[in-house]
Motif scaffolding. Structure first.
Motif, short mmCIF file in Angstrom:
data_model
loop_
_atom_site.label_atom_id
_atom_site.label_comp_id
_atom_site.label_asym_id
_atom_site.label_seq_id
_atom_site.Cartn_x
_atom_site.Cartn_y
_atom_site.Cartn_z
N GLN A 186 0.83 -1.21 0.00
CA GLN A 186 0.00 0.00 0.00
C GLN A 186 0.86 1.26 0.00
OE1 GLN A 186 -2.65 -0.73 3.41
NE2 GLN A 186 -4.33 -1.00 1.97
N TRP B 173 -2.57 -1.03 -5.47
CA TRP B 173 -3.98 -0.90 -5.09
C TRP B 173 -4.64 -2.26 -5.00
CZ3 TRP B 173 -6.01 3.13 -2.91
CH2 TRP B 173 -7.39 3.33 -2.89
N PHE B 174 -5.25 -2.52 -3.85
CA PHE B 174 -5.80 -3.86 -3.62
C PHE B 174 -7.15 -4.04 -4.29
CE2 PHE B 174 -3.50 -4.47 0.74
CZ PHE B 174 -2.28 -4.41 0.08
N LEU B 175 -7.34 -5.22 -4.86
CA LEU B 175 -8.64 -5.59 -5.40
C LEU B 175 -9.39 -6.47 -4.40
CD1 LEU B 175 -7.44 -6.39 -9.03
CD2 LEU B 175 -8.63 -4.34 -8.25
N ASN B 176 -8.72 -7.46 -3.89
CA ASN B 176 -9.29 -8.35 -2.88
C ASN B 176 -8.17 -8.96 -2.05
OD1 ASN B 176 -11.56 -9.28 -5.32
ND2 ASN B 176 -12.34 -8.96 -3.25
N ASP B 177 -8.54 -9.42 -0.87
CA ASP B 177 -7.69 -10.41 -0.19
C ASP B 177 -8.45 -11.73 -0.18
OD1 ASP B 177 -9.47 -9.21 1.67
OD2 ASP B 177 -8.21 -9.78 3.36
N ILE C 142 -3.13 -11.62 -1.50
CA ILE C 142 -3.50 -10.25 -1.84
C ILE C 142 -3.49 -10.14 -3.36
CG2 ILE C 142 -2.83 -7.83 -1.74
CD1 ILE C 142 -1.62 -8.37 1.00
N TRP C 143 -4.60 -9.65 -3.91
CA TRP C 143 -4.71 -9.47 -5.36
C TRP C 143 -4.77 -7.97 -5.62
CZ3 TRP C 143 -9.78 -9.78 -8.54
CH2 TRP C 143 -9.48 -9.75 -9.90
#
Lengths: 271, 271
Positions: free
Chosen positions: B120, B125-129, B154-155
DNA sequence: GCAAGGCATGAATCTACAT
DNA sequence: GATGTAGATTCATGCCTTG
């Protein structure tokens, strides 16, 4: 009725707070008034710093709007400000946690990684990361991600040398049909229906109210009757209701006057 | 047979590496030789920094010993050294990831929170965990914690402005019986039996070999045929086998000569 | 009283494209 | 790496009304 007598046990007599009450005030300032090694269980549901796109509202096919978390208590300038805030409350939580106590922090991918790293940097020692599988969660409406179907709870002790923490292993095994409870066996419905607190217009009072069933599992896992539980972001009081109902003592801190009033009313109703 | 021709497409012609090969070398040094915006999918299974108690071996009820992850590649002096190492490979991965590509990082509670925060901080930028629920995981042998029954993936995309990333939403929905795939719908057995690579003495070759089924789901989710996949910690080559089998191009980096040899042999066998 | 169907709603970093 | 507009998209659950 809640027991509102002043503390009589050793640690608690050092401060003027009463048991089983909601303290209206800034979490960090209030935490500083407690002596160290005071609480058996601390449950923390902090702001998630959601960072929604501005001015846009997600709509269902029928045109109705999704009410997002857009509260001022979830706003931060940037990660740095969020991290400093997180460090402040975590520092105090670690201080007031008993060496035999445990700390629980719930979050989502927006915040939980930052919070987790700050915890480790403070020397807080992880026992598990527990996955609350959210039954009835909102699907991804644009088909561009997976359904956000869980939240993460970090379960930890004060430091790596704390070995004799409270963990009701056998009870949890019993709840789980005789099998050892897993960090993925936490399936609970989101807070909806009659459980969800609403105002006179049917609008939810708090955007992020947690289900009682989840908090009860936390309380049963990591405390015994008569133990003292702290929730520094009490909100509308779910932790207090869970603690009270299971025969634990508790103290809650909440900054928003609105939530304090609702929590107090709710806790009285539950007795 | 693997396609070992030199890169011909735009970005790839800028360096001398060949497609579908294992590169023996230090991950960060090798990553620096790639041009930016090169890969469609990067899958990373980094060291977990497990910090086991020294000199102790857990035993099963029958007296047999649990073989822990005690490899030298998982040793770090302290969090600071681990964080710097993590920052180094993440910086390069972000650089070589296409704006339409996605980055996957797998980990457990020992490391994933630190890794996530560093991601981060880099603006990833995270899409999903995503929760990989591990079927057949080892129970907690001393009844002092919950069963560690999952790992977290982490995606993420290169930065928050990357919107048109590859996501085979409809395919995933199909796999999931017509329902939108959830971040908690990832149930796969751990890598055991015939799938687990073992030496002549039956000793597992790699302590943390991942199941092919899990990596295949990642590849199917976030790449298309002909896309280029990178695994900077290839280990014994599971990502290469998954990519090759699904018609993707790939490049793997691995520091340990032992693993490189095994991965090469394994990839040839799979063709 | 009971069953079926309608309706509301949930911690959301939810798009693509043009300027 | 900002702003605006048009347009596409979803599943489980609980409560209430209707028959």
């Amino acid at each position: 009725m809640p027991n509102t007598s002043s503390f009589t046990t050793s640690k608690l007599s050092q401060c003027e707070h009463k048991l089983n009450t909601v303290i209206h005030g800034d979490c960090i300032e209030v935490l500083k008034t407690f002596p160290q090694d005071t609480f058996d269980l601390i449950f923390v549901d902090p702001p998630y710093y959601l960072q929604l796109p501005k001015g846009k509202r997600l709509k269902r096919a029928d045109g109705s709007e999704i009410i997002p978390v857009d509260d001022k208590w979830d706003k931060f300038k940037n990660y740095e400000e969020f991290d400093q805030f997180t460090l402040n409350w975590l520092t105090e939580c670690q201080r007031v946690l008993k060496p035999t106590g445990t700390l629980w922090v719930i979050g989502m991918y927006h915040n939980i990684f930052r919070v987790g790293k700050i915890m480790q940097d403070l020397g807080i020692w992880f026992l598990n990361d527990v996955i609350w599988v959210k039954l009835g969660a909102l699907p991804n409406l644009n088909g561009r991600r997976f359904t956000n179907n869980h939240e993460t709870l970090i379960w930890a002790v004060k430091n790596k040398y704390c070995k004799s923490y409270t963990f009701n292993y056998e009870l949890l095994k019993e709840i789980n049909n005789g099998k050892q409870m897993k960090d993925t066996d936490w399936l609970f419905p989101i807070c909806t229906g009659n459980e969800r607190l609403r105002d006179g217009n049917g609008i939810k009072v708090h955007t992020t109210q947690k289900p009682l069933s989840l908090i009860k599992r936390v309380v049963l896992t990591a405390s015994n009757k008569g133990d003292l539980i702290l929730d520094p972001f009490l909100g509308t009081g779910t932790t207090a209701v869970a603690a009270q109902g299971l025969g634990r003592k508790w103290i809650g801190i909440e900054k928003e006057k609105k939530y304090v009033e609702i929590a107090k009313k709710r806790i009285n109703m539950a007795n």
